[in-house]
Design an enzyme around this catalytic site. Structure first.
Site, PDB file in Angstrom:
ATOM      1  N   GLN A 109     -10.721   4.202 -16.011  1.00  0.00           N
ATOM      2  CA  GLN A 109     -10.377   4.270 -17.435  1.00  0.00           C
ATOM      3  C   GLN A 109      -8.897   3.962 -17.668  1.00  0.00           C
ATOM      4  OE1 GLN A 109     -13.242   5.756 -19.393  1.00  0.00           O
ATOM      5  NE2 GLN A 109     -12.299   4.572 -21.030  1.00  0.00           N
ATOM      6  N   LYS A 124     -11.170  11.423 -18.163  1.00  0.00           N
ATOM      7  CA  LYS A 124     -12.643  11.494 -18.206  1.00  0.00           C
ATOM      8  C   LYS A 124     -13.039  12.936 -18.005  1.00  0.00           C
ATOM      9  CE  LYS A 124     -16.117   8.608 -18.522  1.00  0.00           C
ATOM     10  NZ  LYS A 124     -16.161   7.243 -19.080  1.00  0.00           N
ATOM     11  N   ASP A 164     -20.187   9.508 -23.454  1.00  0.00           N
ATOM     12  CA  ASP A 164     -20.526   8.691 -22.284  1.00  0.00           C
ATOM     13  C   ASP A 164     -22.005   9.001 -22.031  1.00  0.00           C
ATOM     14  OD1 ASP A 164     -18.951   7.007 -20.071  1.00  0.00           O
ATOM     15  OD2 ASP A 164     -20.416   8.197 -18.988  1.00  0.00           O
TER      16      ASP A 164
HETATM   17  N1  GLU Z   1     -17.196   6.430 -22.163  1.00  0.00           N
HETATM   18  C1  GLU Z   1     -16.727   5.171 -22.650  1.00  0.00           C
HETATM   19  C2  GLU Z   1     -16.083   4.372 -21.533  1.00  0.00           C
HETATM   20  O1  GLU Z   1     -16.532   4.452 -20.415  1.00  0.00           O
HETATM   21  C3  GLU Z   1     -15.866   5.301 -23.896  1.00  0.00           C
HETATM   22  C4  GLU Z   1     -14.691   6.190 -23.810  1.00  0.00           C
HETATM   23  C5  GLU Z   1     -13.999   6.433 -25.155  1.00  0.00           C
HETATM   24  O2  GLU Z   1     -14.440   5.920 -26.166  1.00  0.00           O
HETATM   25  O3  GLU Z   1     -13.003   7.146 -25.107  1.00  0.00           O
HETATM   26  O4  GLU Z   1     -15.177   3.606 -21.722  1.00  0.00           O
END
Ligand code: GLU
Length: 448
Positions: A109, A124, A164
């Site tokens: 991320q 996360k 997620d």
């Molecule tokens: N879970 C999503 C990702 O893997 C989105 C995360 C978000 O919107 O903060 O990027």
């Protein structure tokens, strides 16, 4: 400490975290040319610092099921790196969630968020809670209990979670409600909220649509387009169904979707009516297999979608869903483009195999960045307490995905010696994302 020494250290220290090691190695093994060109990264131990999260918060969640029994789950928030902005990243509720999985997702991320060009750091979180088979009231109780713990550590300027796997707008709304209740603040502390109470238009569609916008740029770079191309999609969640929807809107032919029970194959291809039916079916947790009774096609119990001939795959289910055997089959079946809708759906061996066979490959941190990008747009809308229109968000999303594509392609051109127009998106994306974060760390000195 060189990158290879940093990898050895991660492998020794976190031998029990295979997914995390896999994600670290994927980045480490591709950024060497950039690292070598910037001796200050080595002096300031940038890589060694980046593989260690700022902090991992771990907590217990007690909640009461419908029988009145107490259940106990574990919850985490990995605040990985806030060099570019508040920690940002989703929450995953799934029985496979553990620290290794959340550290891999948090690490990815950081670079994904950097690639969007928006001011967001990487984080996360989630829980080993299994939403499958739970009643509406159990889900609600769990979400409330989860946020009762998490609210101590998040804030609109510090750490902004989202959804997620296992966390959609329903769960986000429950968690937001608990946050508001405890803090008496109406802020953008979590994204993916319902439209009308702080949520952004198009957040639901953004990850899947964004992946297909990225695919369009990949095809354009090879003087092709999506029209008439056959596409295999895996998964049947938010990312999968919106990726499938956008492919259909652009006249591509989606042959499959899947879930943990098997694959649905429709040789006529999906259309909007079929996709709407699939969305409803999934919303009600009903079996995908029932599609066959309504629209025809074939249900392949226990099978993945990779056995069919096609041009493109968009794996959008979960990590490591495509292994080396699958990769061999994909190459044999003439697949020429792989666009990762999920995070790390290909194993390291599968990636090596398809790249060796010159399949164009877009890693998740580039291709699925549209979701978090629109989350960042939701944060900015919340800050100014105004909404943007559908057209404004969609055009920003298109620009962001094109910029990610183009910057990764430029880095590939500059640093990777590829032949015959092959673009190394994996190395390019890793270098662009890494450079943005590394340059911020260098500017900060040794803090951060
Ligand atoms: N879970 C999503 C990702 O893997 C989105 C995360 C978000 O919107 O903060 O990027």
């Amino acid at each position: 400490m060189s990158i290879s020494q940093a990898i050895e250290k991660v492998e020794a220290r976190y031998a029990h975290q295979p997914e995390f090691i896999q994600a670290v190695k994927e980045v480490a093994l591709t950024i060497a040319p950039l690292y070598d060109a910037h001796p200050e990264y080595e002096t300031l131990k940038v890589f060694e610092r980046l593989v260690e999260p700022d902090r991992v918060i771990c907590f217990r969640i007690n909640w009461e099921n419908d029988k009145g029994e107490i259940e106990v789950n574990r919850g985490w928030r990995v605040q990985f790196c806030n060099a570019l902005g508040p920690y940002k990243g989703g929450l995953r509720f799934h029985p496979t969630v553990n620290q290794s999985v959340l550290k891999f997702l948090g690490f990815e991320q950081i670079f994904k968020n950097a690639l969007t060009g928006l001011p967001i750091g990487g984080g996360k979180g989630g829980s080993d809670f299994d939403p499958k088979g739970k009643s509406e009231t159990e889900i609600r109780r769990f979400c409330y209990a989860f946020m009762r713990e998490l609210h101590h550590y998040v804030n609109k300027d510090i750490d902004v979670p989202a959804g997620d796997i296992g966390v959609g707008s329903r769960e986000v709304s429950y968690m937001y409600a608990m946050y508001k209740n405890l803090t008496r603040e109406s802020t953008g502390v979590i994204t993916g909220k319902g439209v009308g109470f702080g949520g952004s238009l198009m957040r639901t569609e953004a990850t899947g649509y964004g992946a297909v916008y990225f695919l369009e740029s990949m095809l354009a770079a090879q003087n092709e387009d999506i029209k008439g191309k056959k596409v295999l999609v895996s998964g049947a969640g938010n990312v999968s169904l919106h990726a499938a929807e956008k492919v259909c809107m652009l006249d591509g032919i989606v042959l499959t979707v899947s879930d943990s029970k098997g694959t649905l194959y429709d040789e006529k291809g999906l259309n909007q009516e079929k996709i709407d039916w699939l969305k409803k079916q999934k919303e009600q947790s009903k079996p995908l297999a029932e599609y066959v009774d309504v629209f025809g096609g074939e249900w392949l119990a226990g099978k993945k979608p990779w056995q069919f001939k096609a041009d493109i795959i968009i794996p959008s289910a979960t990590q490591n869903e495509v292994d080396e055997e699958d990769a061999k089959q994909l190459v044999e079946n003439g697949i020429r483009y792989v666009v990762e809708g999920a995070n790390m759906p290909l194993t390291a061996d599968a990636i090596d195999y398809i790249r060796l066979h010159h399949v164009h490959y877009a890693p998740g941190k580039a291709a699925n960045a549209g979701g978090v990008a629109v989350s960042a747009l939701e944060m900015s809308q919340n800050s100014v307490r105004q909404y943007k229109t559908h057209e404004q968000i969609d055009s920003r999303l298109k620009i962001i995905m094109k910029n990610i594509h183009d910057s990764a392609a430029e880095a590939s051109e500059e640093y990777c010696q590829t032949k015959d127009g092959y673009i190394d998106y994996m190395s390019g994306a890793n270098m662009v994302g890494f450079k943005r974060v590394a340059d911020a760390l260098v500017a900060y000195g040794i803090l951060n």
